[in-house]
Structure formats: structure tokens, C-alpha cells
Motif scaffolding. Structure first.
Motif, short mmCIF file in Angstrom:
data_model
loop_
_atom_site.label_atom_id
_atom_site.label_comp_id
_atom_site.label_asym_id
_atom_site.label_seq_id
_atom_site.Cartn_x
_atom_site.Cartn_y
_atom_site.Cartn_z
N PHE A 64 4.65 5.05 -23.94
CA PHE A 64 4.34 5.82 -22.75
C PHE A 64 4.85 5.08 -21.51
O PHE A 64 5.09 3.86 -21.56
CB PHE A 64 2.84 6.07 -22.65
N PHE A 65 4.99 5.80 -20.41
CA PHE A 65 5.65 5.25 -19.23
C PHE A 65 4.81 5.52 -17.98
O PHE A 65 4.02 6.46 -17.92
CB PHE A 65 7.05 5.85 -19.07
N TYR A 66 5.02 4.68 -16.96
CA TYR A 66 4.29 4.81 -15.71
C TYR A 66 5.13 4.23 -14.58
O TYR A 66 6.08 3.46 -14.81
CB TYR A 66 2.95 4.05 -15.79
N ASN A 67 4.80 4.60 -13.37
CA ASN A 67 5.47 4.04 -12.20
C ASN A 67 4.78 2.72 -11.82
O ASN A 67 3.60 2.71 -11.52
CB ASN A 67 5.40 5.01 -11.03
N ARG A 68 5.54 1.63 -11.82
CA ARG A 68 4.95 0.32 -11.54
C ARG A 68 4.63 0.16 -10.06
O ARG A 68 3.68 -0.52 -9.69
CB ARG A 68 5.89 -0.81 -11.98
N GLY A 69 5.42 0.78 -9.19
CA GLY A 69 5.27 0.53 -7.76
C GLY A 69 6.02 -0.74 -7.39
O GLY A 69 6.61 -1.43 -8.21
N ILE A 70 6.01 -1.05 -6.09
CA ILE A 70 6.76 -2.21 -5.60
C ILE A 70 5.81 -3.15 -4.87
O ILE A 70 5.06 -2.72 -4.01
CB ILE A 70 7.89 -1.77 -4.64
N LEU B 184 0.83 -1.21 0.00
CA LEU B 184 0.00 0.00 0.00
C LEU B 184 0.86 1.26 0.00
O LEU B 184 0.61 2.20 -0.76
CB LEU B 184 -0.92 -0.01 1.22
N VAL B 185 1.90 1.27 0.84
CA VAL B 185 2.77 2.44 0.94
C VAL B 185 3.55 2.67 -0.35
O VAL B 185 3.76 3.82 -0.76
CB VAL B 185 3.73 2.28 2.14
N ASN B 186 3.98 1.58 -1.01
CA ASN B 186 4.83 1.69 -2.19
C ASN B 186 4.08 1.60 -3.51
O ASN B 186 4.70 1.50 -4.57
CB ASN B 186 5.91 0.61 -2.14
N GLY B 187 2.76 1.61 -3.45
CA GLY B 187 1.98 1.59 -4.68
C GLY B 187 1.83 2.98 -5.27
O GLY B 187 2.40 3.96 -4.79
N ASN B 188 1.05 3.07 -6.35
CA ASN B 188 0.78 4.35 -6.99
C ASN B 188 -0.31 5.10 -6.25
O ASN B 188 -1.26 4.50 -5.74
CB ASN B 188 0.33 4.13 -8.44
N GLY B 189 -0.18 6.43 -6.19
CA GLY B 189 -1.27 7.25 -5.72
C GLY B 189 -2.32 7.36 -6.81
O GLY B 189 -2.02 7.22 -7.99
N THR B 190 -3.56 7.57 -6.44
CA THR B 190 -4.64 7.67 -7.42
C THR B 190 -5.16 9.10 -7.47
O THR B 190 -5.41 9.73 -6.44
CB THR B 190 -5.80 6.73 -7.07
N PRO B 191 -5.32 9.66 -8.67
CA PRO B 191 -5.72 11.06 -8.81
C PRO B 191 -7.07 11.39 -8.20
O PRO B 191 -7.35 12.53 -7.89
CB PRO B 191 -5.75 11.26 -10.33
#
Length: 310
Positions: A304-310, A116-123
Motif C-alpha cells: 500500500f502507498f501513502y503521501n510522505r509529505g516534506i 505544516l503546509v507540506n504535511g498530510n491533511g487529516t480526515p
């Protein structure tokens, strides 16, 4: 685009490159860095726009690339192995269903919080109580995963199986795929808002072009698969190696089997952690054809690119 994501995109193209980078970033000594030191390093990187290995060691392990906030010490990547190792060892030796449920509950609680801490934030986080939703989903996933993980022990105790083959299957072989599947399940559940709301996608210059649900789905599935491989292998491979050690009688003293088992689990987990983190690029890539059509009207980019998270 965050400095570390730029670095991952430039230097983490191959699995071997990512493995070496994670081997450095997972150094537990990085946990000793103070918040002030992290902030100073982060500011220096942003000002000078450096893309060396320094950002990875000091910020990928300490600063969330999406929110730009310092990650709590217990949930930074270098803390993952020191915390999960004793939980894995204790969970693997339990012979009572209640004890097994308790330790697996603790194990899944930590790994779910880490996710949860290392995932992506949601807009769309401000539109409804996203944190409460994720906490409820996480608690449900943790309880279910701990229950499923304790089933083999409960089954053995209830039916007192005498068949050696069934004991091998239920006690030695079944826990590994169960732990792998439940670990992937908790990742998918706690990060499910990324399916619903999407995550930010960027062009090659780091400009955000919009929010994509398909990119969110890809990021979550990749992370869930890597987590399944990590803990499934960490439970399965030590059992195989210890079976070989006992059959070959490398260890003469039965009392020494316990420490040897702990060493084997530590070695497998220590090796598999950078392997699992390196399975997929940290700065994920998605093709134009895989994105929602409404995001493509403002750009002619093909990747295109995105942050995968851990």
C-alpha cells in the motif's frame, strides 16, 4: 492517486532517481510561475494523464498532492533554501544568547510552517479545531527548540570557558546535533495529528482503502529523520571544512574567512537539501502486515502507498 504521487512511485524507486528529480524540482526559478500557469499545467496533466517530468517541476513544487491546492510561494520546496540559508548563516555566527535565541526562533518558525503546509491533511480535521492544535504545538516546539539551540552560547558566556577543548565542544560540535534534534522535534510535534488521526493509504491502483495511524507514524518519522540529517550536517560539516581550511592556511587573509564560510555553508546546504528530500520515497510504501487489521478486510493487496509529505 495524485499525478505526482504516481510519477514518484514509477520513477522515484532508487535514491539516485529521487535525487535527480529533486534537483530539478528545487530550482528557484520555478517560483516565478504564476498561479494561472500552474492551474493550466495541472489541468492538462489531469486531462491527458501524463506521467512525465513536467508534473514534478510544475506541481510537486507548487500543488499539495493531498489537498490539490496551490502552495503559497514562500512554502514551496524551491523557496526552502533561499529562505533558510541566511537564517542558518546568521544563527551559526551568533555570540550572544539573546540574539541566538531570536534567530533560531525565526529559523524554526519558518521550517515548522513549511512542514505544516507540506504535511498530510487529516480526515478528521472537521471534528475539532485541528489548525489551532497544530499552531499551539508548533509554537511550543519552536520556543523550546530556540531555547535549546541558544544554550551553548549562553553556557559559553556565563562560564567564560578557557579550556580550548571545551570551547571546541560547546561552540563548534554541540550546535550541530542540537539543531538536528530540534529540527526533527518540530517536525514530529507539528505533524503529530497524523499519529492520532492517521493518513490515507492507497492500493497500487490509487484507490483509497482507508486511514492508517501506522502509515501516519511512518511518514512523520521518515520526514523528521531527513530534516535532522539535513540541518545537523549543514551545521557540522562546514565547521569541519573551515577547521581544515584554517589549519592548512588555504586562505591567507583573515578577512576572507567570512565569505569562504558563507560559501561553504551554501554549498553544503545546497547539496544536502536534495539528499535529505531523497532519503525516503515521496510516495511511501507500507506492507500489509504493518497496517491495522480493520483496513485489510476489503482488499487482498500486499503493498500500500501513502503521501510522505516534506
Amino acid at each position: 492517486m495524485d499525478a505526482n504521487l504516481r510519477f514518484w512511485r514509477a520513477e522515484g524507486q532508487s535514491f539516485f532517481q529521487r535525487f535527480l528529480l529533486w534537483a530539478d524540482a528545487l530550482d528557484p526559478l520555478l517560483l516565478l510561475k504564476s498561479s494561472n500557469e500552474i492551474k493550466r499545467t495541472r489541468l492538462s496533466i489531469l486531462i491527458n494523464e501524463k506521467t512525465q517530468s513536467e508534473p514534478i517541476q510544475n506541481n510537486q513544487s507548487s500543488v499539495h498532492p493531498d489537498t490539490d491546492k496551490i502552495i503559497p510561494v514562500l512554502f514551496r520546496p524551491p523557496a526552502f533554501m533561499p529562505i533558510t540559508l541566511p537564517l542558518v548563516i546568521v544563527s551559526s555566527v551568533q555570540r550572544h544568547a539573546r540574539h541566538s535565541f531570536f534567530w533560531q526562533f525565526v529559523f524554526h518558525t519558518y521550517t515548522t510552517a513549511f512542514t505544516l503546509v507540506n504535511g498530510n491533511g487529516t480526515p478528521k480535521a472537521a471534528e475539532y479545531s485541528l489548525q489551532q492544535k497544530q499552531l499551539l504545538l508548533g509554537l511550543g516546539a519552536i520556543s523550546y527548540s530556540a531555547f535549546v539551540g541558544a544554550l551553548p552560547v549562553a553556557f559559553m558566556n556565563r562560564y567564560a570557558l578557557k579550556n580550548p577543548f571545551m570551547q571546541l565542544v560547546v561552540r563548534k560540535l554541540l550546535p550541530a546535533p542540537l539543531l538536528g534534534l530540534t529540527s526533527a522535534f518540530t517536525v514530529a510535534m507539528v505533524r503529530s495529528p497524523e499519529f492520532d488521526n492517521g493518513i490515507e493509504v492507497m492500493d497500487r491502483n490509487g484507490n483509497v482503502i482507508g486511514v492508517s495511524k501506522k502509515a501516519g507514524e511512518k511518514a512523520v518519522m521518515e520526514t523528521a529523520l531527513s530534516r535532522a540529517v539535513l540541518f545537523g550536517t549543514t551545521f557540522f560539516l562546514p565547521e569541519v571544512l573551515m577547521y581544515c581550511v584554517q589549519r592548512a592556511r588555504f586562505v591567507k587573509n583573515p578577512r576572507a574567512l567570512g565569505p569562504v564560510r558563507m560559501f561553504v555553508i551554501m554549498s553544503v546546504l545546497g547539496g544536502m537539501l536534495p539528499v535529505s528530500f531523497s532519503m525516503f520515497p515521496q510516495c511511501g510504501e507500507i506492507k500489509r502486515a504493518d497496517l491495522e487489521p480493520e483496513l485489510l478486510s476489503s482488499t487482498e493487496e500486499t503493498e500500500f502507498f501513502y503521501n510522505r509529505g516534506i
